[in-house]
Scaffold this motif. Structure first.
Motif, PDB file in Angstrom:
ATOM      1  N   GLY A 168      38.961 131.096 111.930  1.00 15.56           N
ATOM      2  CA  GLY A 168      39.873 130.159 111.026  1.00 15.56           C
ATOM      3  C   GLY A 168      39.676 128.504 110.103  1.00 15.56           C
ATOM      4  O   GLY A 168      39.196 128.097 110.039  1.00 15.56           O
ATOM      5  N   GLU A 169      39.918 128.157 111.775  1.00 11.02           N
ATOM      6  CA  GLU A 169      40.393 127.228 112.083  1.00 11.02           C
ATOM      7  C   GLU A 169      39.099 126.231 111.810  1.00 11.02           C
ATOM      8  O   GLU A 169      38.865 125.171 111.459  1.00 11.02           O
ATOM      9  CB  GLU A 169      41.216 126.528 113.089  1.00 11.02           C
ATOM     10  CG  GLU A 169      42.240 127.216 113.071  1.00 11.02           C
ATOM     11  CD  GLU A 169      43.179 127.088 114.564  1.00 11.02           C
ATOM     12  OE1 GLU A 169      42.442 126.560 115.524  1.00 11.02           O
ATOM     13  OE2 GLU A 169      44.154 127.374 115.122  1.00 11.02           O
ATOM     14  N   SER A 170      38.019 126.628 112.491  1.00 14.30           N
ATOM     15  CA  SER A 170      36.481 125.901 112.286  1.00 14.30           C
ATOM     16  C   SER A 170      36.173 126.346 111.134  1.00 14.30           C
ATOM     17  O   SER A 170      35.586 125.342 110.721  1.00 14.30           O
ATOM     18  CB  SER A 170      36.074 127.112 113.459  1.00 14.30           C
ATOM     19  OG  SER A 170      35.888 127.226 114.893  1.00 14.30           O
ATOM     20  N   GLN A 171      36.626 127.108 110.232  1.00 13.21           N
ATOM     21  CA  GLN A 171      35.437 127.312 109.042  1.00 13.21           C
ATOM     22  C   GLN A 171      37.037 126.383 107.302  1.00 13.21           C
ATOM     23  O   GLN A 171      35.699 125.131 107.504  1.00 13.21           O
ATOM     24  CB  GLN A 171      36.392 128.727 108.434  1.00 13.21           C
ATOM     25  CG  GLN A 171      34.780 129.738 108.579  1.00 13.21           C
ATOM     26  CD  GLN A 171      34.924 131.604 108.285  1.00 13.21           C
ATOM     27  OE1 GLN A 171      35.928 131.105 107.269  1.00 13.21           O
ATOM     28  NE2 GLN A 171      34.348 131.901 108.607  1.00 13.21           N
ATOM     29  N   LEU A 172      37.695 126.192 108.445  1.00 16.84           N
ATOM     30  CA  LEU A 172      38.456 124.672 107.510  1.00 16.84           C
ATOM     31  C   LEU A 172      38.078 123.440 108.328  1.00 16.84           C
ATOM     32  O   LEU A 172      37.676 122.692 106.709  1.00 16.84           O
ATOM     33  CB  LEU A 172      39.855 124.940 108.109  1.00 16.84           C
ATOM     34  CG  LEU A 172      41.549 124.459 107.331  1.00 16.84           C
ATOM     35  CD1 LEU A 172      40.650 124.182 106.012  1.00 16.84           C
ATOM     36  CD2 LEU A 172      42.014 124.747 107.756  1.00 16.84           C
ATOM     37  N   VAL A 173      37.716 123.419 109.394  1.00 18.84           N
ATOM     38  CA  VAL A 173      37.243 122.477 109.271  1.00 18.84           C
ATOM     39  C   VAL A 173      35.746 121.350 109.621  1.00 18.84           C
ATOM     40  O   VAL A 173      35.881 120.894 108.508  1.00 18.84           O
ATOM     41  CB  VAL A 173      37.870 122.238 111.223  1.00 18.84           C
ATOM     42  CG1 VAL A 173      36.863 120.440 111.445  1.00 18.84           C
ATOM     43  CG2 VAL A 173      38.644 122.136 112.009  1.00 18.84           C
ATOM     44  N   ALA A 174      35.348 122.930 109.178  1.00 23.23           N
ATOM     45  CA  ALA A 174      33.818 122.605 108.619  1.00 23.23           C
ATOM     46  C   ALA A 174      34.005 122.361 107.127  1.00 23.23           C
ATOM     47  O   ALA A 174      33.340 121.729 106.119  1.00 23.23           O
ATOM     48  CB  ALA A 174      33.012 123.901 109.030  1.00 23.23           C
TER      49      ALA A 174
ATOM     50  N   GLY B 260      29.657 109.677 101.612  1.00 25.69           N
ATOM     51  CA  GLY B 260      28.120 109.717 101.614  1.00 25.69           C
ATOM     52  C   GLY B 260      27.746 109.764 102.538  1.00 25.69           C
ATOM     53  O   GLY B 260      26.515 110.055 102.998  1.00 25.69           O
ATOM     54  N   VAL B 261      28.341 110.343 103.367  1.00 26.80           N
ATOM     55  CA  VAL B 261      28.163 110.870 105.198  1.00 26.80           C
ATOM     56  C   VAL B 261      28.254 112.091 106.012  1.00 26.80           C
ATOM     57  O   VAL B 261      29.637 112.098 105.239  1.00 26.80           O
ATOM     58  CB  VAL B 261      28.582 109.708 105.966  1.00 26.80           C
ATOM     59  CG1 VAL B 261      28.018 107.875 105.105  1.00 26.80           C
ATOM     60  CG2 VAL B 261      29.813 109.178 106.031  1.00 26.80           C
ATOM     61  N   VAL B 262      28.067 111.883 107.458  1.00 27.35           N
ATOM     62  CA  VAL B 262      28.163 113.283 107.666  1.00 27.35           C
ATOM     63  C   VAL B 262      29.271 112.928 109.111  1.00 27.35           C
ATOM     64  O   VAL B 262      28.360 112.553 109.922  1.00 27.35           O
ATOM     65  CB  VAL B 262      27.199 114.026 108.373  1.00 27.35           C
ATOM     66  CG1 VAL B 262      27.561 115.018 108.346  1.00 27.35           C
ATOM     67  CG2 VAL B 262      25.662 115.055 107.010  1.00 27.35           C
ATOM     68  N   PRO B 263      29.906 112.835 109.080  1.00 29.00           N
ATOM     69  CA  PRO B 263      30.930 112.495 110.060  1.00 29.00           C
ATOM     70  C   PRO B 263      30.406 113.790 111.546  1.00 29.00           C
ATOM     71  O   PRO B 263      30.419 114.425 111.400  1.00 29.00           O
ATOM     72  CB  PRO B 263      32.706 112.850 109.547  1.00 29.00           C
ATOM     73  CG  PRO B 263      32.166 114.292 108.183  1.00 29.00           C
ATOM     74  CD  PRO B 263      31.081 114.044 107.586  1.00 29.00           C
ATOM     75  N   GLU B 264      31.170 112.822 111.946  1.00 30.52           N
ATOM     76  CA  GLU B 264      31.296 113.684 113.676  1.00 30.52           C
ATOM     77  C   GLU B 264      31.832 113.445 114.549  1.00 30.52           C
ATOM     78  O   GLU B 264      31.475 112.306 114.907  1.00 30.52           O
ATOM     79  CB  GLU B 264      29.217 112.883 113.808  1.00 30.52           C
ATOM     80  CG  GLU B 264      28.535 114.079 114.126  1.00 30.52           C
ATOM     81  CD  GLU B 264      26.672 113.989 114.094  1.00 30.52           C
ATOM     82  OE1 GLU B 264      26.993 114.356 115.822  1.00 30.52           O
ATOM     83  OE2 GLU B 264      26.457 112.612 114.324  1.00 30.52           O
ATOM     84  N   LEU B 265      33.199 113.524 114.745  1.00 36.80           N
ATOM     85  CA  LEU B 265      34.175 113.456 115.672  1.00 36.80           C
ATOM     86  C   LEU B 265      34.213 113.110 116.758  1.00 36.80           C
ATOM     87  O   LEU B 265      34.003 112.209 117.740  1.00 36.80           O
ATOM     88  CB  LEU B 265      34.945 114.269 115.374  1.00 36.80           C
ATOM     89  CG  LEU B 265      35.820 114.432 113.955  1.00 36.80           C
ATOM     90  CD1 LEU B 265      37.370 115.563 113.836  1.00 36.80           C
ATOM     91  CD2 LEU B 265      36.009 112.986 113.599  1.00 36.80           C
TER      92      LEU B 265
END
Length: 269
Positions: free
Chosen positions: A54-60, A71-76
């Motif tokens: 659930g956390e992974s889905q929420l973060v995604a 307009g950009v794909v974030p990569e932490l």
């Protein structure tokens, strides 16, 4: 009671019944919602895998929303790929070397700090002065990790990737030559072998540049040792003037000394 009074009382009773019914429905609804929340919490506590999913889905979902807005794909985790360190986190000696090289070669101090730290670690492991490794990088590529010579020497230490492809196998293949840390480690290993084979640092540098069987190396070893001496002075806390910075290039100043073919008798780097 008049007819008007009876009508008013009937209307009042009607609305009271509606209000009471609405209250009961709402009350029961909140009770159901509360029970659902409690049940969900107990389920998540008992099933960590469901909680993690659930956390992974929420973060995604949050990343997707942010990407749509910016307009950009974030990569932490992109920071993990960066070859950079804060020079203030280095020991005083290493920080001094990083700042001096940064000014001389016009390279940001953060990536240079990472290379300085790696040079000290790798140098300790292969028993080579880390300042010598940095001097070789300075002369070979001016700290350009993507440099390439006409005969195939690549990266910071201008290793002949085709000749030493076996040394890159543990790093995923020859393309790792353009990873600064990998190139440094492979180059240090090659230099170590050259020094052991030649018997001295100066002679080893001649082997490194591919001029072992030639009468002279075009001044390569002298340039490296001169830069090495300057770095030693910087590390010792002395004020060392900056020489005129070398122009950025994609070939080393000693490319003519390197063999064009791996099978020639002159050792190749």
């Amino acid at each position: 009671m008049t007819a008007l009074g009876k009508l008013a009382r009937g209307v009042q009773t009607f609305f009271c019944d509606i209000a009471q019914g609405f209250f009961e429905i709402t009350h029961n609804g909140f009770a159901v919602v509360g029970l659902a929340v409690v049940f969900s919490c107990l389920t998540l506590v008992a099933r960590p895998d469901l909680r993690q999913a659930g956390e992974s889905q929420l973060v995604a979902w949050l990343h997707q929303r942010q990407a749509q807005q910016l307009g950009v794909v974030p990569e932490l985790d992109a920071i993990d790929r960066a070859t950079a360190l804060n020079p203030k986190d280095l020991p005083k000696q290493q920080a001094a070397v990083a700042y001096w090289l940064s000014k001389k070669y016009r390279v940001a101090p953060e990536p240079l700090s990472a290379l300085v730290a790696e040079a000290y670690e790798t140098g300790s492991r292969v028993k080579i002065d880390p300042l010598l490794l940095l001097a070789v990088m300075a002369v070979e590529s001016s700290f350009n990790p993507f440099a390439q010579s006409p005969v195939g020497a690549q990266g910071l230490m201008q290793v002949m990737t085709g000749v030493h492809s076996d040394k890159y196998e543990n790093f995923g293949g020859k393309l790792a030559a353009f990873d600064p840390v990998t190139n440094l480690r492979v180059g240090a290993k090659v230099l170590q072998e050259c020094i052991q084979r030649a018997g001295s640092t100066q002679a080893g540098l001649k082997f490194y540049v591919g001029a072992a069987l030639l009468s002279e190396d075009g001044g390569y070893a002298e340039k490296v040792m001169a830069e090495h001496a300057r770095l030693q002075a910087v590390a010792a806390g002395k004020a060392v003037p900056l020489a005129p910075p070398q122009p950025l290039r994609t070939a080393t100043p000693v490319d003519a000394m390197r063999p064009g073919k791996p099978d020639e008798t002159t050792p190749a780097v």
